[in-house]
Structure formats: structure tokens, C-alpha cells
Write a protein that holds these residues in place. Structure first.
Motif, PDB file in Angstrom:
ATOM      1  N   ALA A 185       0.764  -1.107   0.237  1.00  0.00           N
ATOM      2  CA  ALA A 185      -0.051  -0.077   0.084  1.00  0.00           C
ATOM      3  C   ALA A 185       0.604   1.078   0.033  1.00  0.00           C
ATOM      4  CB  ALA A 185      -0.203  -0.055   0.902  1.00  0.00           C
ATOM      5  N   TYR A 186       1.963   1.317   0.067  1.00  0.00           N
ATOM      6  CA  TYR A 186       3.078   2.186   0.180  1.00  0.00           C
ATOM      7  C   TYR A 186       4.142   2.492  -0.812  1.00  0.00           C
ATOM      8  CZ  TYR A 186       0.792   1.586   5.132  1.00  0.00           C
ATOM      9  OH  TYR A 186       0.011   1.428   5.787  1.00  0.00           O
ATOM     10  N   GLY A 187       3.882   2.234  -2.017  1.00  0.00           N
ATOM     11  CA  GLY A 187       5.214   2.232  -3.129  1.00  0.00           C
ATOM     12  C   GLY A 187       6.082   2.081  -3.034  1.00  0.00           C
ATOM     13  N   ILE A 188       6.561   0.737  -2.133  1.00  0.00           N
ATOM     14  CA  ILE A 188       8.006   1.005  -1.767  1.00  0.00           C
ATOM     15  C   ILE A 188       8.646   0.803  -2.907  1.00  0.00           C
ATOM     16  CG2 ILE A 188       9.664  -0.060   0.207  1.00  0.00           C
ATOM     17  CD1 ILE A 188       7.821  -0.983   1.414  1.00  0.00           C
ATOM     18  N   PRO A 189       9.916   1.645  -3.171  1.00  0.00           N
ATOM     19  CA  PRO A 189      10.696   1.204  -4.301  1.00  0.00           C
ATOM     20  C   PRO A 189      11.714   0.327  -4.257  1.00  0.00           C
ATOM     21  CG  PRO A 189      11.290   3.054  -3.357  1.00  0.00           C
ATOM     22  CD  PRO A 189      10.384   2.700  -2.743  1.00  0.00           C
ATOM     23  N   PRO A 190      12.099   0.140  -5.515  1.00  0.00           N
ATOM     24  CA  PRO A 190      12.686  -1.728  -5.643  1.00  0.00           C
ATOM     25  C   PRO A 190      14.119  -1.493  -5.251  1.00  0.00           C
ATOM     26  CG  PRO A 190      11.553  -2.004  -7.611  1.00  0.00           C
ATOM     27  CD  PRO A 190      11.208  -0.003  -6.945  1.00  0.00           C
ATOM     28  N   ASP A 191      14.749  -1.673  -4.878  1.00  0.00           N
ATOM     29  CA  ASP A 191      16.532  -1.667  -4.256  1.00  0.00           C
ATOM     30  C   ASP A 191      17.138  -0.934  -6.093  1.00  0.00           C
ATOM     31  OD1 ASP A 191      16.335  -1.418  -1.469  1.00  0.00           O
ATOM     32  OD2 ASP A 191      17.016  -3.461  -1.301  1.00  0.00           O
ATOM     33  N   SER A 192      16.474  -2.265  -6.857  1.00  0.00           N
ATOM     34  CA  SER A 192      17.497  -1.968  -7.901  1.00  0.00           C
ATOM     35  C   SER A 192      16.991  -0.952  -8.461  1.00  0.00           C
ATOM     36  CB  SER A 192      16.657  -2.937  -9.040  1.00  0.00           C
ATOM     37  OG  SER A 192      15.226  -2.767  -9.239  1.00  0.00           O
ATOM     38  N   GLN A 193      16.178  -0.162  -7.803  1.00  0.00           N
ATOM     39  CA  GLN A 193      15.657   1.071  -8.729  1.00  0.00           C
ATOM     40  C   GLN A 193      16.600   2.541  -7.710  1.00  0.00           C
ATOM     41  OE1 GLN A 193      12.102   3.249  -7.884  1.00  0.00           O
ATOM     42  NE2 GLN A 193      13.002   5.585  -8.265  1.00  0.00           N
TER      43      GLN A 193
END
Length: 506
Positions: free
Chosen positions: A62-70
Motif C-alpha cells: 500500500a505504500y509504493g516502496i521502490p525496488p532496491d534496483s532503482q
């Protein structure tokens, strides 16, 4: 933290303070970076902590956590998205994800008591921002115990849930019986009770009976060791239900308004208990009978302002149609002997009718044409005392002649009102300090059998609330979701789009 990280926090924090109307979304901050920022490992740990928000009963998706790859391809965008997610998660951990629900006045937040500003500042300054999320998650006093219970419930779900115990067979599994379901019963109980013997034959022996009694007591059932329909249903309740109840329990406690310091009454409907509290102390604790699921007790915040002695019962139309009409059909004279009177309207006047002269078989329950009242007395459905707390639902607390029902752990039998196990003790507390009233005078009024009342000079707050998970001495006790309100709350937690943090009261 690096100056660029602080710039993001400052901008996001400023946007969070801008008033936003319900339903509106905040604009996402636009920040450009000239270079990659240091502190990468701490921010990666923050991202990992956000992905473990399910430990706190929240859905990380629900929080739009970005992937570490970004973080490597677009470090500035990754950090901006990560901090937005952190602020939204921090807001929900501190203020609760569900703001309000229809017909749930028992849920009240005091977000002003947990201002976001200091937490945002701490998130900005912390060398390990993940620890700020950890602290926010443990802020409600009962959160540690609830989180432990949630982790255990999730582990049970991950392991495949509880082994089923087939209910097909004799109506009731009695102690001492030999039954092929007994090994399955033993396996099921061993999941939650370390005292259960791991081996045995198909005899429902004393050790297993003792384990069943412990299970029944924990479930709020009659702990008699006999396994019937209700106990089989509890044994076969999916493990996922406990997960949802514990998620709801955690969220309900976030920024929950403190109870009033003055003397007040709390009725926990799923646990079917009433407490009288004052200044953080429990003065009185008793069992109550609450509404059956078909006639649920509503959640209310009201004030008790009067007591009626020897009340008459003006039977609500639904009760008359569904409960009393079949009894009048069977034996109208017996109903008269129990003090029931029947009235009809003739030329605009209410006229009493002899129940034995009515053709009850022809009365249409959908168009019940009569008014029914029960005289005051020992067998009156309201007992001898009625505690009045004005509300639009016509709910009150009262005595009852059916004292035997309080011996049962499951007590959802009423038509919505609250029946009291020890009404005289509550009466003593309510009349304390009322000029001219004491137990001796109350006893005289009750003995007179005359309907009379007394107004309280100072009304007492009463909250009827729905809390299925309570913590006692560090242990979590769950009661069944009697009216499905936890399920509705869980759906509200999981509905909607990604949240955006708000620093002001909602």
C-alpha cells in the motif's frame, strides 16, 4: 544524513503539513539531484523495514516502496519515493490506517496526542531511520504482545493452518468415547497447547478432555469438555481469521483516544464484559449478555443519566412479532400470567384486550396490529432495574430474571440491550453521592414494586465497544468476530490506493 536527503524530508514534511480535504491526494514533491547520495546502506535497511510492515499488520504494497534496483539506476527518484513511503507508513503506524468506519463511534482517534512533527524530525536526523519505524510500531502499550501473537498466527498460516477435525459423527463427542476423530483432535490441539500428549489411541481420555477444556475456556466457550457443534466450529476456524483480527487490533490501538479520567463504563461486546473504571482503576467487573448476531448490540458512546426501579417493558415491535407471537399462539393464558398485556387502538384510544379472545393463528407477523407491555415484577424481562442512557437505538442496560445464562461463557442472547450479571453492584456505584439515595432506600423502592425513577445529578459516560483481542498479563485473548465488524475493518485497511502522509488531525 546527507543534505540532499534532508532536503527531501524537509519538502515532503512541508507538503504533509498542508491541509488536504478528505479524498484529495497531496502532490508528490519533485526533487532533482546533481549527484548520488551517501547513506545508501541505512536507506536500504529502511526499505527492508518497510517491506516488513506486515509484521505490524499493515500491507507493504500500500505504500509504493521502490525496488532496491532503482537505487542504482535513479538514486534521486528512489530516495524520494522511499521517503514518501516512509512518511505514509509512519503516519499509519502512529495514527492508524483506518480513520473511521460507519456505525463505529467506539473508534476514536486522538492524533493531536501523537503529533507527526517530532517523528518527522527524528526520521530526518536518525542515522538509522529504520529504527524510527520500529519505535512507531511499538508505540501503543499493547503492541508488543499483539505483534508476537500476529507473528505466531502468520507462522501457523504459513505452515498450512490447523489440521481439520471432522464434525461428522455423533452429535457430541463425550469424554470416554472411542472415536476415529480423536487422533485428529489431538493433533489440532497440539498446535496451540504444549501440554497435549503427542500420542495416544482413539479414546477421548482425561488428558485430552483437560486440553479441550483449556481450549474452550480460551475461546470463551463453556469449558465442559464436551465437543459439540460450537466447539467443532472453533476447532476448525481458519488460522487466517486470527491474522485479520490481530491486524485490526493493532490498528485500532494507534492514537486511540484515552479513556476519560472521570468515572465511566466500558462494555466490550465480543468479550461480553462490563467494567466500571475511574482514574485508570477498575472498580467493577462483571459478565453481561449482549445482542445475538441477528440483533446485534450497536456500538455507542452515550451517557447514563437515570435509573428506573421496577420497570415495565414496552415490548418493541420486532420482539413482539418474532419472539412473543409464537408464545401467544401456544398459550395466551400463560403469557397473561407472566404479566404480558395486549393493547389495540379503537377510535384513537389505546384499549387493553384479553389475549385469550384473540385468534393468534391468524395474526400476520409482518403486520403485527397490537402493542404489548409486560408489568413490572420479578419475572419482567428487564428485571428490577433499568439503567437509562438516551440514544436513538433505544439501547439500555438492565437486570434480568434469567440468571442462569451468566454461567455460560458465550452470552450473545439478547435483542440488543445489555443484561447485567450484578445490577445491584452497578446501582450502588451509580447512586454513590446522589443526595438522599443509598442501598437501603433502593431496597425499599424495589420492594414496593412501584415503577419509579431517579435522575443522576452527574451523568456517567458509557462506551459500548467492539474489541475482540484483549491483552491480559501479556497474553492475548481472542474472541470470535461476533458481528463481522473485524472483517469490515480489515477490508477498510486493505481498500483504497497508496496512502500519502498527513501531519494534521484527520
Amino acid at each position: 544524513m546527507h543534505q540532499g536527503v534532508r532536503a527531501i524530508l524537509s519538502l515532503v514534511g512541508f507538503l504533509a503539513l498542508v491541509p488536504v480535504l478528505p479524498g484529495q491526494a497531496r502532490p508528490a514533491p519533485q526533487v532533482r539531484y546533481a549527484q548520488a547520495l551517501p547513506g545508501q546502506e541505512a536507506l536500504l535497511r529502511l526499505a527492508d523495514r518497510l517491506r516488513r510492515l506486515d509484521e505490524d499488520g499493515l500491507d507493504p504494497r500500500a505504500y509504493g516502496i521502490p525496488p532496491d534496483s532503482q537505487s542504482r539506476a535513479d538514486p534521486a527518484g528512489w530516495q524520494a519515493a522511499l521517503l514518501r513511503a516512509s512518511l505514509a507508513a509512519l503516519t499509519d503506524l502512529l495514527h492508524g490506517r483506518v480513520v473511521e468506519l460507519p456505525n463505529r463511534p467506539d473508534i476514536r482517534r486522538d492524533t493531536a496526542a501523537v503529533p507527526l512533527g517530532p517523528w518527522l524530525a527524528e526520521l530526518q536526523a536518525a542515522p538509522e531511520p529504520a529504527t524510527v519505524i520500529d519505535r512507531a510500531a511499538l508505540l501503543p502499550p499493547e503492541a508488543p504482545a499483539l505483534k508476537r501473537a500476529l507473528a505466531l498466527a502468520r507462522a501457523r498460516v504459513a505452515a498450512g493452518g490447523f489440521p481439520p477435525v471432522p464434525s461428522a459423527g455423533p452429535d457430541t463427542l463425550e469424554p470416554g468415547m472411542a472415536d476415529p476423530r480423536v487422533p485428529l483432535l489431538r493433533a489440532r490441539l497440539a498446535f496451540t497447547d504444549p501440554q497435549v500428549p503427542r500420542s495416544g489411541d482413539d479414546t477421548y481420555d482425561d488428558a485430552l478432555v483437560a486440553a479441550v477444556r483449556r481450549f474452550q475456556a480460551a475461546e470463551g466457550l463453556e469449558a465442559d469438555g464436551r465437543i459439540g457443534r460450537i466447539t467443532f466450529a472453533a476447532l476448525n476456524r481458519p488460522a487466517e481469521i486470527a491474522v485479520r483480527q490481530l491486524r485490526v487490533a493493532l490498528d485500532m490501538r494507534r492514537a486511540a483516544a484515552a479513556p476519560p479520567a472521570e468515572r465511566h463504563i466500558e462494555v466490550n461486546v465480543p468479550h461480553q464484559r462490563l467494567t466500571l473504571e475511574e482514574g485508570g482503576r477498575t472498580l467493577l467487573d462483571m459478565a453481561v449478555i449482549v445482542g445475538k448476531p441477528a440483533r446485534a448490540t450497536p456500538m455507542l458512546r452515550v451517557r447514563l443519566n437515570a435509573v428506573q426501579f421496577n420497570p415495565q417493558w414496552g415490548v418493541p415491535e420486532r420482539n413482539a412479532r418474532e419472539d412473543l407471537l409464537p408464545r401467544f399462539r401456544r398459550d395466551p393464558r400463560a403469557m397473561m400470567e407472566k404479566g404480558f398485556r395486549v393493547y389495540s387502538w379503537v377510535d384513537g384510544q389505546r384499549v387493553e384486550i384479553d389475549p385469550t379472545t384473540i385468534d393468534w393463528a391468524s395474526v400476520n407477523p409482518q403486520r403485527f396490529p397490537y402493542v404489548v407491555r409486560q408489568d413490572a415484577g420479578e419475572i419482567n424481562a428487564l428485571g428490577r432495574i433499568k439503567f437509562i442512557m438516551p440514544n436513538t437505538e433505544d439501547i439500555y442496560m438492565h437486570d434480568t430474571p434469567d440468571r442462569h445464562l451468566f454461567r455460560r461463557p458465550d452470552r450473545a442472547f439478547s435483542s440488543g440491550c445489555i443484561r447485567l450479571e450484578r445490577p445491584m453492584e452497578l446501582l450502588d456505584a451509580v447512586l454513590q453521592g446522589v443526595p438522599g439515595w443509598d442501598r437501603a432506600r433502593a431496597d425499599r423502592v424495589l420492594a414496593s414494586r412501584v415503577t419509579t425513577g431517579v435522575a443522576l445529578p452527574h451523568s456517567i459516560p458509557v462506551r459500548l465497544h467492539y474489541t475482540t483481542a484483549v491483552v491480559e498479563r501479556g497474553e492475548v485473548r481472542l474472541r470470535p468476530d461476533l458481528y463481522g465488524l473485524d472483517e469490515a475493518y480489515a477490508r477498510a485497511m486493505d481498500s483504497g490506493r497508496t496512502r500519502v502522509a498527513s501531519a494534521g488531525p484527520r
